[in-house]
Design a protein around this motif. Sequence first.
Motif, short mmCIF file in Angstrom:
data_model
loop_
_atom_site.label_atom_id
_atom_site.label_comp_id
_atom_site.label_asym_id
_atom_site.label_seq_id
_atom_site.Cartn_x
_atom_site.Cartn_y
_atom_site.Cartn_z
N UNK A 99 -53.21 15.45 103.23
CA UNK A 99 -53.48 16.87 103.01
C UNK A 99 -53.87 17.60 104.29
N UNK A 100 -53.66 16.91 105.44
CA UNK A 100 -53.91 17.50 106.77
C UNK A 100 -55.34 18.03 106.91
N UNK A 101 -56.31 17.24 106.43
CA UNK A 101 -57.71 17.66 106.47
C UNK A 101 -58.59 16.70 107.26
N UNK A 102 -57.96 15.79 108.03
CA UNK A 102 -58.76 14.80 108.76
C UNK A 102 -59.65 15.41 109.83
N UNK A 103 -59.36 16.66 110.22
CA UNK A 103 -60.22 17.33 111.21
C UNK A 103 -61.52 17.84 110.59
N UNK A 104 -61.55 17.94 109.24
CA UNK A 104 -62.75 18.46 108.58
C UNK A 104 -63.41 17.48 107.63
N UNK A 105 -62.66 16.48 107.16
CA UNK A 105 -63.23 15.49 106.24
C UNK A 105 -63.27 14.14 106.94
#
Length: 351
Positions: A99-105
Amino acid sequence: MSHAGKKRKLDKNRQDRLYFDSYSDVTIHEEMIADHVRTNTYRTAIHRNSESIRGKVVLDVGAGTGVLSIFCAQAGALKVYAVEACSIAEQAEQIVKHNNLEDRIEVIRGTVETVDLPEKVDVIVSEWMGYALLHESMLNSVLYARDKWLKPDGIILPNKAELYIAPMCDPVAEDRLHFWYTVKDKYGVDMSCMYDFARKCVMNSDITVNTVTVEDVLSHPARFAEIDLHTVTVEELRSVKGQFSCESFGSAAVNAFCVFFTVTFPCPDKLQPIVLSTSPFKPETHWKQAVLYLGGAVEVVQDTPVTGEVSMYPSEGSARHICIHVDYTIGEEKRQAKTFSIPDWSAEAQP
C-alpha cells in the motif's frame, strides 16, 4: 471435559506462546477482517478522529495484519508503530509495502512490553477485545502501552468498554434434554432416566460462545460493569464485577444468561459517540455472545425480577483465560451461584 484431575497451571511464557501462535494462521485474521461490523466501525472511528490523528504519532498494539495502522495512515498519521508479537508481522510488512506506506508505518515484531519505541505517542489504537470482552484479551498490554508510551494528553481508541447480561432461553438446549423422553415412542426403549445425566452435560459450566437470537433474550440487558481505558489499572482487571437487575418480558423458561460487551470511541465533533456492540439486538460480530447455562430451567412470567452479581477474573490455570461467576435470584427462587469458564484445551493436553 474431564475435571477428575487438577489442571496444570501453565507458566506465563507458555501461555503467551500458545496465545501468539494462534494468531499465526490466516484463518483468524480472515475472520476478523471479514467481520464488517468490527472492521468498518474501527475504520469509521479512526477517520472520525482524524483531527486528533493527522500529523501525530500512533501506536497500534497487537497490529495483526496492520489494517488499523493503515486506517490511521489514511487518516493522516505522521508515523504509526505497528507492534505485533506473532509471525503475522511478516505479512503486515508486505501489506504496508503493497500500500506504499512503509515511509509512515513501521512494523515492529515483539510484544509491547519488550519493544523499545524512539518516542512517546499521541494515539493508541488496538483491537484487544476477546470473547466476553476479557477472554484472551490484550487489555493488559494496552494499559502497559498507555502507561509507558502515551503522552499525557493522548487518546485511546476505543476508550471505554461496557459489559451487559440478560436472562435467556436456549430452545436448542431444551430440545436436547427433551429428546430422551421421545426415544421410547421412536424405538420402544424408555431412556427418560438419561435426563439428569444429559442436563449435567448440556447445562455445564463452560462458557459457550454462540449466536443468541433476539427471540431468545427474555429481558432488556442490564449493564454490570464499565471500564475506562484512560484510568483502569491492571489490578482492577483482576476482578471486574457489578450488580444487575432486570425484569422478564413474559412467560418463558430461563435456562441461561447471555453476556456481551460494547466498546466506545471518542467523538471530538460532539456527535453521538461511535459504539461497537456485540449485543444480540445488533448485527452479528465474530465475538457472538457468551452463553452461561444454569443448572436447570426456571419458569418466569411477565415482570419477574432477575437480579444478581457478576464477577469476572482470570483463571488460575491461565491468566489469559477468563472465569465468570454469577450469583443470581430469579423471582421467588432461592439465590443460586455458578462459576463458568471457557475450556482450556491447551492445558488439558499437557502431559
